[in-house]
Structures are given as structure tokens and as C-alpha cells.
Scaffold this active site. Structure first.
Site, PDB file in Angstrom:
ATOM      1  N   TYR A 109      84.198 -51.115  18.777  1.00  0.00           N
ATOM      2  CA  TYR A 109      85.344 -50.415  19.365  1.00  0.00           C
ATOM      3  C   TYR A 109      86.434 -50.313  18.294  1.00  0.00           C
ATOM      4  O   TYR A 109      86.732 -51.289  17.609  1.00  0.00           O
ATOM      5  CB  TYR A 109      85.897 -51.172  20.583  1.00  0.00           C
ATOM      6  N   GLU A 197      91.095 -43.039  19.162  1.00  0.00           N
ATOM      7  CA  GLU A 197      90.153 -44.048  19.661  1.00  0.00           C
ATOM      8  C   GLU A 197      88.725 -43.616  19.363  1.00  0.00           C
ATOM      9  O   GLU A 197      88.340 -42.481  19.671  1.00  0.00           O
ATOM     10  CB  GLU A 197      90.328 -44.244  21.175  1.00  0.00           C
TER      11      GLU A 197
END
Ligand code: GDP
Ligand code: MN
Length: 399
Positions: A109, A197
């Protein structure tokens, strides 16, 4: 402003972040063609909507033939995709992105956000990719690496290396990871983003660092500096009420209540919503018509608020500094005459030219309910709406 995954990937690729080869499609036929163009025998097709959580909601499919691709897309196009981020109304699928599938060894992530307390860009990374960051922080908080970037010098190589090591990357991949992190940071700061992101950022079977997903948001107030970004806006993904307002220079947020609000100033609009709740009602929207609102602008605001079917009463609350109460009053009269409004309208005016404004309202002969204080205005709006309801119920009973 949010953009689509494929747009974010193109931007990030220009800053040195590696992404799988892919192509955009507006129809199932085009998607099948894209698959053929890309070659290979496994593809991923992804619904392009402004929301995450597509994988779990059926918006991401693995296909192993052109026919498979056609069928998967046929089921997606024109549908509303409902994910945990879209709300129950979902977001329309009008574009899909076809990519060559890759073999994933590890999912990471990676997020770049503005950290309000340090007033800096913060990098948030975790070795537990694939899950949403909310899940990671609940289930594996210890896996999260945070790093704050000093704006005067930008993201330094040693700092990027440190993140790579903390994520447990093997030595041979560190340099690739550093390039990825620095590319994201450069895109973030040069383009006035508010969020980047990549979830998941993957390590592939053949040892590459690839962005399999990408989300970017931009600061609306800086879009004028980046016309090439502003151009990426996709109105099909926005609340139609909000994009209509933005086009008219009004700042509007749709809510679930039934008392429509027309207010000047964001702070006053917030206070008005609070007061409506205090008086026992629910606001239907936030609307700031700004300073110096002309009668036409006020009339536009009425039209916008009334486009929401749930609105059963309207509260106009103006504290005129730069504004002029007589102008606002003219706008209210104009709107009521033009729009044939059959719900109660409460108006509270204060400040510049308030006497003239009151006179215009009084002399209009229109059934405008006037109030002096904000509390009084909110109580009257809620009261008028409830009264209207009881009258309607009585009428129903008589029938
Ligand atoms: P999101 O659910 O909206 O965040 O969409 P993503 O783009 O992150 O896709 C969801 C999941 O699909 C990812 O977490 C991956 O596990 C998987 N996925 C996406 N692209 C590929 C691919 O090329 N190969 C494989 N095997 N899985 C993929
Ligand atoms: Mn994702």
C-alpha cells in the site's frame, strides 16, 4: 477534483512510475479490441469510476479470451457500480480500462496525503497492500510506515530508501522503489495534488515494481494553474446538483434533509444548518452564494435548491456586508415570480440596506415569511414546513 485510474496512471507514468500496458474503451467491442491490441492471453478489465473498492463490487474482472472480455464489459457498461465508497446510488460505468494481467508476488500500500498537524506531505506505506488503508490500520497497524517530506528539499533519496527497507524490499528492488516514490512525490507537488494513492503497488513475478491501481485528487483552488488537469474532469462521476452549482460559481453540497438553504458566506451557511437542526429540522443542502450576489445570482440559487425534489421549505439567510439586502430581496422576488414556488419561503436579512430590502419584500405582495434573527428564521422555516405537512394531511383526510 478526482480523476480516473487510467488518467492517474498516465500522469504518474510521465513522472517515472511504472504501470502495466493498457488501453481505454468506451464499449465492449472496443474493450475486446484493446485486449487483442495488447496481446497476451490474460487481461484485467476495470470499471473507471471515481471510487475505490471496485474489486469487491464486481468492477474488476480477470479475462482470458476476447469473448470473455466482451461479456465482462457488456455486464458493466451503463450500470451503476455500488462500492462502499460510492453511497447506495452508485456511480455510472461509461469507460473501462483494459490492462495486461501481471503475476503478483507482493502487494504494497502506498499513499501520499496532506498531514494537517505537520502541515507537510506525508507518505503512508504498508507491506499489507490490497486491503483498504482503513482495514490495515485496524488489523495491522504495526505494518504502517509513515514519513514526512520536508518541502524545502523534497523527497530525499535516503528517505525513500529508508521507506523501501522498512517495507522489507530486497536490495535489488530498492532503487526501483526509490524512483517510484520520488515520481509520486514530484507528481503530487508539481501538480498541486491533495492525494496520490497506489493500492496495490506490486512486486511482480519478474521482479518489477508496478502500480496496479492509482488514485489522484487535486486542489480545486489550484486547477487554474493546470489546465491539462482541469480538462480531465468527468462530470458523469459527480453529484449533478454539485456540478451544476460549480458551473454557476456557487458552492453547493447536497444533503438529505428537506429545508433548502440559501446563505452568503461559508461560515454563516454552516451556522444556518446548525440552527435548522437546533429548531428540529434537517437541512437539504449547504449553499454559499458568495458576496456581491446579484438578483440573477440569487434567482439561480433558488433554481438550484429547488432542483432537489426533497426540498419542502426554503430559508434565505443573508448577512450583507459586501452584499446588499435590497439586491438579495429583488432576487428573492424575481425567483418567486419566475419559478412559481409553492413551498414556504422564509427570509432573514441583516446588514447593508436592510430597510430597503424589507420594503421590497413587503411590497411584493408575495407570501414571504420574514424573520429578524437566525433562530427565529430557522423556527419559522421548520414550523412552516410542519404546518404545510399538517395542512396536506388534513387535505388528504378531507378527500
Ligand atoms: P479497487 O478495488 O477499486 O481498489 O481496484 P484495484 O485496481 O485495486 O483492483 C482490485 C484488485 O484486483 C487488486 O487489489 C489486485 O489484487 C487485483 N488486480 C488488479 N490488477 C491485477 C492484475 O493485473 N493481475 C492480478 N492478478 N490481479 C490484479
Ligand atoms: Mn485499489
Amino acid at each position: 477534483m478526482d480523476i480516473h485510474e487510467y488518467q492517474a496512471k498516465e500522469i504518474l507514468a510521465n513522472f517515472g512510475v511504472d504501470v502495466p500496458p493498457g488501453g481505454l474503451a468506451y464499449s465492449p467491442e472496443q474493450a475486446a479490441y484493446r485486449a487483442r491490441e495488447l496481446g497476451g492471453d490474460k487481461w484485467i478489465v476495470k470499471a473507471q469510476v471515481h471510487a475505490g473498492g471496485r474489486g469487491k463490487a464486481g468492477g474488476v474482472k480477470l479475462c482470458d479470451s476476447e469473448n470473455d472480455m466482451y461479456e465482462a464489459c457488456d455486464a458493466m457498461f451503463g450500470r451503476k457500480l455500488v462500492t462502499h465508497q460510492t453511497g447506495p446510488e452508485g456511480k455510472g460505468i461509461y469507460r473501462v480500462y483494459v490492462e495486461s494481467a501481471v503475476q503478483i508476488d507482493r502487494e504494497i500500500y502506498l499513499g501520499f496525503v496532506l498531514d494537517r498537524s505537520s502541515q507537510r506531505v506525508m507518505i503512508v506505506a504498508s507491506s499489507e497492500g490490497g486491503m483498504e488503508i482503513e482495514e490495515i490500520s485496524e488489523q495491522r497497524p504495526d505494518s504502517i510506515v509513515r514519513s514526512i517530506v520536508e518541502p524545502a528539499v523534497g523527497l530525499q533519496e535516503f528517505q525513500a530508501r529508508e521507506i523501501a527497507f522498512k517495507l522489507g524490499l530486497e536490495a535489488g528492488l530498492v532503487q526501483h522503489m526509490v524512483r517510484t516514490l520520488q515520481g509520486c512525490y514530484a507528481a503530487f507537488s508539481e501538480l498541486d495534488a491533495t492525494m496520490v494513492e497506489i493500492n496495490p503497488l506490486v512486486i511482480t513475478g519478474d521482479n518489477r515494481v508496478l502500480a496496479l491501481d492509482a488514485k489522484m485528487s487535486f486542489d480545486d483552488n489550484a486547477l487554474f494553474r493546470h489546465p491539462q488537469i482541469a480538462e480531465l474532469r468527468d462530470k458523469s462521476q459527480e453529484d449533478p446538483r454539485e456540478s451544476r452549482a460549480a458551473d454557476r460559481g456557487l458552492s453547493y453540497v447536497g444533503l438529505d434533509g428537506n429545508i433548502g438553504c440559501i446563505v452568503n458566506g461559508a461560515g454563516l451557511a454552516m451556522a444556518t444548518m446548525d440552527t435548522i437542526k437546533l429548531a428540529g429540522g434537517e437541512p437539504a443542502n449547504f449553499l454559499d452564494i458568495g458576496g456581491g450576489a446579484s438578483p440573477e445570482r440569487v434567482a439561480k440559487a433558488f433554481r438550484l435548491v429547488l432542483s432537489d425534489q426533497n426540498v419542502q421549505a426554503i430559508l434565505v439567510n443573508i448577512f450583507a456586508g459586501i452584499n446588499r439586502c435590497d439586491w438579495v430581496a429583488e432576487g428573492v422576488v424575481l425567483a418567486l415570480k419566475e419559478l412559481d414556488i409553492d413551498i414556504p419561503v422564509v427570509v432573514r436579512l441583516a446588514g447593508t440596506n436592510v430597510e430597503e430590502g424589507q420594503k421590497i419584500l413587503a411590497q411584493s405582495g408575495l407570501p414571504i415569511i420574514r424573520a429578524t434573527t437566525l433562530m427565529e428564521a430557522a423556527e419559522r422555516a421548520v414550523g412552516a414546513w410542519q404546518n404545510d405537512l399538517t395542512q396536506a394531511t388534513r387535505m388528504m383526510a378531507l378527500k
